[in-house]
Scaffold this motif. Structure first.
Motif, short mmCIF file in Angstrom:
data_model
loop_
_atom_site.label_atom_id
_atom_site.label_comp_id
_atom_site.label_asym_id
_atom_site.label_seq_id
_atom_site.Cartn_x
_atom_site.Cartn_y
_atom_site.Cartn_z
N VAL A 318 -86.18 2.32 47.91
CA VAL A 318 -85.43 2.49 46.66
C VAL A 318 -85.73 3.88 46.13
O VAL A 318 -86.82 4.42 46.33
N ASN A 319 -84.75 4.49 45.45
CA ASN A 319 -84.94 5.85 44.95
C ASN A 319 -84.15 6.06 43.67
O ASN A 319 -83.20 5.32 43.37
N GLY A 320 -84.54 7.08 42.93
CA GLY A 320 -83.86 7.41 41.70
C GLY A 320 -84.06 8.86 41.32
O GLY A 320 -85.08 9.48 41.67
N TYR A 321 -83.07 9.43 40.61
CA TYR A 321 -83.10 10.81 40.16
C TYR A 321 -82.63 10.85 38.70
O TYR A 321 -81.73 10.10 38.32
N PHE A 322 -83.23 11.76 37.94
CA PHE A 322 -82.87 11.84 36.52
C PHE A 322 -83.05 13.27 36.03
O PHE A 322 -84.11 13.88 36.23
N ASP A 323 -82.01 13.83 35.41
CA ASP A 323 -82.05 15.15 34.80
C ASP A 323 -81.58 15.03 33.35
O ASP A 323 -80.58 14.35 33.08
N TYR A 324 -82.27 15.72 32.44
CA TYR A 324 -81.86 15.70 31.03
C TYR A 324 -81.87 17.11 30.47
O TYR A 324 -82.86 17.85 30.60
N LEU A 325 -80.76 17.49 29.87
CA LEU A 325 -80.60 18.83 29.29
C LEU A 325 -81.18 18.82 27.88
O LEU A 325 -80.62 18.22 26.97
N LEU A 326 -82.33 19.47 27.69
CA LEU A 326 -82.99 19.47 26.39
C LEU A 326 -82.28 20.34 25.37
O LEU A 326 -82.14 19.96 24.20
N SER A 327 -81.83 21.53 25.79
CA SER A 327 -81.17 22.42 24.84
C SER A 327 -80.27 23.41 25.57
O SER A 327 -80.49 23.72 26.75
N VAL A 328 -79.26 23.88 24.83
CA VAL A 328 -78.34 24.89 25.33
C VAL A 328 -78.16 25.94 24.24
O VAL A 328 -77.93 25.60 23.08
N LYS A 329 -78.27 27.22 24.61
CA LYS A 329 -78.05 28.31 23.67
C LYS A 329 -76.97 29.23 24.22
O LYS A 329 -76.85 29.41 25.43
N ASP A 330 -76.21 29.83 23.29
CA ASP A 330 -75.16 30.74 23.72
C ASP A 330 -75.72 32.14 23.96
O ASP A 330 -76.93 32.36 23.89
N MET A 343 -76.81 14.55 30.64
CA MET A 343 -77.70 13.77 31.48
C MET A 343 -77.03 13.48 32.82
O MET A 343 -75.84 13.16 32.88
N SER A 344 -77.78 13.64 33.90
CA SER A 344 -77.29 13.24 35.22
C SER A 344 -78.33 12.32 35.84
O SER A 344 -79.54 12.49 35.65
N TYR A 345 -77.86 11.34 36.59
CA TYR A 345 -78.79 10.35 37.15
C TYR A 345 -78.20 9.73 38.41
O TYR A 345 -76.99 9.78 38.66
N LYS A 346 -79.08 9.15 39.19
CA LYS A 346 -78.66 8.44 40.39
C LYS A 346 -79.73 7.42 40.76
O LYS A 346 -80.92 7.73 40.76
N VAL A 347 -79.31 6.21 41.04
CA VAL A 347 -80.20 5.18 41.56
C VAL A 347 -79.61 4.68 42.87
O VAL A 347 -78.38 4.55 43.00
N GLY A 348 -80.48 4.41 43.84
CA GLY A 348 -79.97 4.01 45.13
C GLY A 348 -81.00 3.26 45.95
O GLY A 348 -82.16 3.12 45.57
N ALA A 349 -80.55 2.78 47.08
CA ALA A 349 -81.42 2.07 48.01
C ALA A 349 -80.88 2.27 49.42
O ALA A 349 -79.69 2.54 49.62
N SER A 350 -81.77 2.15 50.39
CA SER A 350 -81.37 2.26 51.78
C SER A 350 -82.15 1.27 52.63
O SER A 350 -83.30 0.94 52.32
N TYR A 351 -81.49 0.79 53.67
CA TYR A 351 -82.12 -0.16 54.60
C TYR A 351 -81.83 0.30 56.02
O TYR A 351 -80.67 0.55 56.37
N THR A 352 -82.88 0.44 56.81
CA THR A 352 -82.75 0.93 58.18
C THR A 352 -83.20 -0.15 59.15
O THR A 352 -84.30 -0.71 59.02
N PHE A 353 -82.34 -0.46 60.10
CA PHE A 353 -82.66 -1.45 61.13
C PHE A 353 -82.32 -0.84 62.48
O PHE A 353 -81.15 -0.70 62.83
N ASP A 354 -83.36 -0.45 63.22
CA ASP A 354 -83.18 0.22 64.50
C ASP A 354 -82.28 1.45 64.32
O ASP A 354 -82.62 2.35 63.58
N ASP A 355 -81.12 1.46 64.95
CA ASP A 355 -80.24 2.63 64.90
C ASP A 355 -79.19 2.54 63.79
O ASP A 355 -78.31 3.40 63.69
N LEU A 356 -79.30 1.50 62.96
CA LEU A 356 -78.31 1.29 61.90
C LEU A 356 -78.95 1.48 60.53
O LEU A 356 -80.04 0.97 60.27
N LYS A 357 -78.29 2.25 59.66
CA LYS A 357 -78.79 2.51 58.32
C LYS A 357 -77.70 2.24 57.29
O LYS A 357 -76.57 2.70 57.43
N PHE A 358 -78.07 1.48 56.24
CA PHE A 358 -77.17 1.20 55.12
C PHE A 358 -77.70 1.89 53.87
O PHE A 358 -78.90 1.86 53.60
#
Length: 412
Positions: A318-330, A343-358
């Motif tokens: 299982v994996n996850g990624y998270f980015d948060y923009l604290l401030s922006v100035k011109d 904010m950008s984010y991603k959650v995911g999972a993977s399962y590998t069985f021999d030569d097959l990956k989901f």
């Protein structure tokens, strides 16, 4: 086209004979793939169609001769065919990352460089037909222009290397930097100057405090106008990564003046994908979904980001990624308020069985996406895959875009 093909075959024949006579090191790289893809969004439907993805071929010939007494010389020649239909020839190691009509890639690309080197106990000096370098390590400040010049490395003290690079275009370009590396830490920094970047400097360091924990930090400054120091742009980039058995984590902080520093990093130097805010600010490529508001309104950005992966079993992760923009100035250093897509984010999972990956994931940034992919390895370096995604371009979008791709790719 016929003349180019004859020229390429002639070069390959000569290189083959040279290999037999002079023991030239020749490497071959290639990749070929065919995909079937289609998509639909509301009443709009694109029927499935076949296409190439990818088609690449490259031959590199590297010839080095040792004259004795620490004197060597060499020539490296590259022949590349196919590749992307359009490619920024100025991007990457030695370029500006800006596309223009002259950057369209030709059917065949011939490139190469030569060098002569003298190595002694305390120094190594190299004269080369192409040289460039930079003071940045992780921030990837723009390199000086790639031209003929000299590279001098001093190694008078164990662990300490001082490098000076000089080359000449319409302007005398130079890089002067030093790095001291030990088992516990690494520290380095230097200065550079070139025609487009009048002055830049950077300092960086790495700490290896305990097994599995690595801390990196870098500060950089770039000034396009040495007469007005207030125009200098700065950046801070720090990360801490920890790996222990099945757990892998990373957290980071980025403060970036994008006018001065970005986009300067090549996408291959990044950890994940350009939908992440911290990587979108640093890379040459725009977000594939849409350009967020803060990219248009801001010039200075501060971002926190983190990711983690845990191997529950040998097969399941299982994996996850998270980015948060604290401030922006011109550009006037005034804070920009009321921004969306911070904010950008991603959650995911993977399962590998021999030569097959989901794989499966859900991610969000300007829009959101559900996705799944199955990959089957037919043989070493030959993969087949089927991917399905449902993407909503924004919260206001009425329909989601359903896309699917079946692909077979062989790496040669």
């Amino acid at each position: 086209m016929k003349k180019a093909l004859v020229l390429a075959l002639t070069v390959l024949m000569v290189l083959s004979l040279a290999t037999a006579a002079f023991a030239v090191e020749v490497t071959y790289e290639g990749k070929v793939g065919v995909k079937l893809s289609g998509d639909s969004e509301g009443d709009v439907k694109n029927d499935p169609s076949f296409d190439k993805d990818p088609l690449e071929a490259k031959i590199t010939v590297d010839f080095t001769k040792d004259y004795g007494d620490g004197v060597t010389a060499g020539v490296k020649t590259k022949v590349e065919a196919h590749g992307d239909a359009y490619k920024d020839q100025d991007a990457g190691e030695d370029g500006n990352g800006i596309f223009d009509p002259e950057d369209v890639k030709k059917e065949f690309v011939f490139d190469g460089a030569g060098w002569i080197q003298v190595e002694r106990d305390l120094f190594t000096v190299k004269a080369a037909t192409k040289l460039n370098d930079q003071v940045g390590r992780d921030l990837k400040e723009y390199k000086i222009e790639e031209k003929a010049g000299l590279d001098l490395k001093l190694t008078a003290i164990d662990g300490l290397t001082v490098t000076t690079v000089l080359n000449n275009g319409t302007y005398l370009n130079y890089v002067v930097k030093g790095e001291y590396a030990d088992d516990l830490f690494t520290v380095g920094g230097g200065f550079q100057s070139s025609e487009d970047i009048k002055q830049a400097f950077g300092v960086y360091g790495t700490l290896n405090l305990i097994d599995g924990l690595v801390i990196n930090g870098e500060f950089g400054s770039r000034d396009d106008n040495t007469e007005d120091k207030e125009d200098a742009g700065t950046a801070i980039f720090a990360t801490a990564a920890y790996d222990l058995d099945a757990l892998s984590t990373k957290a980071g902080f980025l403060m970036l003046d994008r006018v001065a520093f970005g986009p300067s990093a090549d996408k291959d130097d990044l950890d994940n994908e350009n939908w992440r805010i911290n990587e979108l600010l640093r890379t040459n490529e725009a977000d594939p979904t849409a350009t967020p508001d803060f990219m248009i309104s801001g010039a200075n950005f501060t971002v926190l980001f983190a990711d983690a992966a845990y191997q529950l079993t040998d097969e399941f992760e299982v994996n996850g990624y998270f980015d948060y923009l604290l401030s922006v100035k011109d550009a006037d250093d005034k804070k920009v308020d009321k921004l969306d897509d911070v904010m950008s984010y991603k959650v995911g999972a993977s399962y590998t069985f021999d030569d097959l990956k989901f794989e499966g994931w859900f991610k969000g940034f300007v829009g959101t996406q559900f996705g799944g992919k199955a990959t089957y390895t037919l043989a070493e370096d030959v993969d087949t895959s089927f991917e399905v995604t449902s993407t909503k371009a924004s919260e206001e979008a009425k329909d989601s875009k359903l896309a699917y791709t079946a692909k077979i790719v062989a790496t040669l």
